[in-house]
Design an enzyme around this catalytic site. Structure first.
Site, PDB file in Angstrom:
ATOM      1  CG  ASP A 186      -2.009   1.021   1.140  1.00 33.15           C
ATOM      2  OD1 ASP A 186      -3.099   0.652   0.682  1.00 33.15           O
ATOM      3  OD2 ASP A 186      -1.783   2.185   1.528  1.00 33.15           O
ATOM      4  CG  ASN A 194      -4.553  11.130  -5.990  1.00 29.05           C
ATOM      5  OD1 ASN A 194      -3.909  11.089  -7.025  1.00 29.05           O
ATOM      6  ND2 ASN A 194      -5.083  10.052  -5.446  1.00 29.05           N
ATOM      7  CG  ASP A 203      -4.152   8.214 -12.844  1.00 36.46           C
ATOM      8  OD1 ASP A 203      -4.557   7.707 -11.773  1.00 36.46           O
ATOM      9  OD2 ASP A 203      -4.913   8.708 -13.699  1.00 36.46           O
ATOM     10  CD  GLU A 229      -4.341   4.205  -1.425  1.00 34.64           C
ATOM     11  OE1 GLU A 229      -4.490   4.693  -0.300  1.00 34.64           O
ATOM     12  OE2 GLU A 229      -5.212   4.268  -2.317  1.00 34.64           O
TER      13      GLU A 229
END
Length: 332
Positions: A186, A194, A203, A229
């Site tokens: 993770d 973000n 991305d 993620e």
């Protein structure tokens, strides 16, 4: 002369005598449907040729109106990799009994030796188009199945594939007794990526991580993006030491990754490991790997944690300590 819809295809002509094979070839040649013709004088030879070279259609000159004459055809139709190939039976114009036996045995159509090439082309082309449509439908179905198992951003397997692969690995372990390891990965503080740099940057990070994972795993490992993620790796045959070394290598590479369009962006990853040596339900294995991942998050992130049956139930240890304990116990 018909349209050359199959002009690059090859047919196989089966007949005991050269005269029979030549008669069939003289009808097929003017149709323009086939680039070339293979020939076989026996059913065994025909099956061997079909197995070793792509054939679009089979043309068979039957000699005897007996059920034994068509035993090979029944076996042919039962083989999934051959059943789509149309088989055309050539008989004499008045040989109704042979035509009935052939059709009942699986022949797709019956042609006669005195048939014109134009009529033969029309009848053959119809079956070839049916075959083309079946292949197109099968490819579309396979592509839909692939898409249903694939994460659209990274091209990795998705959660559905992960669950299927994990169940398959558990079944394999039950048969062979060979251990495997599950890594749950993770990205740390991914929401901040973000929020601070935008979703395009997020991305790009996910794609960079995907490339790192692809480059650091074996072909036998199953790599999936579970969502957001979170990623997973199923490692057949990998013991705790193997899994921890791979995890630490991945963790180090992620910490050093640079995204060209966002040079100030830095990310880290936390990893939990579950080495499985005995049969457990998939949900238990996932929960225990998640527990190790959760501990890695709680202990500061950018680290690898291990859940192992060698330790107390529901207890994890830092990966370095786990490796030392295993080495001391002679399990490394």
């Amino acid at each position: 002369k018909g349209t050359n819809t199959m002009a690059t295809a090859t047919s196989l002509i089966l007949g005991e005598s050269a005269q029979q094979r030549q008669a069939i070839s003289s009808i097929l040649r003017p149709t323009g449907l086939f680039e070339g013709n293979l020939e076989a004088s026996s059913q065994r030879e025909a099956l061997h040729r079909i197995k070793n070279q792509e054939v679009a259609a089979v043309f068979y000159a039957a000699d005897h109106p007996a059920k034994s004459e068509f035993r090979w055809l029944r076996l042919f139709q039962k083989q999934s990799d051959l059943s789509d190939i149309p088989v055309f039976l050539f008989t004499g114009e008045d040989d109704e009994q042979t035509r009935i036996l052939g059709l009942n045995s699986g022949a797709d159509d019956c042609l006669t030796f005195n048939m014109s090439s134009g009529e033969a082309a029309a009848r053959i082309r119809r079956h070839l188009l049916v075959k083309q449509n079946l292949l197109a439908l099968r490819r579309a179905k396979d592509e839909l199945a692939r898409q249903a198992m694939t994460d659209p951003l990274t091209g990795l397997g998705n959660r559905r594939l992960f669950l299927q692969a994990l169940e398959a690995e558990i079944s394999r372990m039950n048969r062979t007794g060979e251990k495997f390891s599950l890594l749950m990965l993770d990205l740390d503080h991914f929401k901040k990526v973000n929020d601070s740099f935008g979703h395009q940057a997020g991305d790009a990070v996910l794609l960079a991580l995907s490339e790192i994972l692809r480059g650091g795993l074996r072909k036998s490992d199953t790599l999936c993006r579970l969502g957001g993620e979170e990623f997973s790796v199923i490692m057949p045959g990998a013991n705790l030491v193997d899994a921890a070394r791979v995890a630490q290598r991945i963790r180090g590479k992620v910490a050093c990754v640079s995204i060209p369009s966002w040079p100030t962006l830095r990310v880290t990853i936390s990893i939990g490991i579950r080495c499985v040596k005995h049969a457990h339900p998939a949900e238990t294995i996932i929960a225990e790997a998640d527990q190790a991942l959760y501990r890695a998050k709680c202990l500061g992130r950018n680290r690898v944690e291990v859940f192992s049956e060698n330790f107390l139930r529901n207890t994890t240890r830092p990966a370095a300590e786990a490796l030392n304990l295993l080495a001391a116990a002679g399990n490394a």
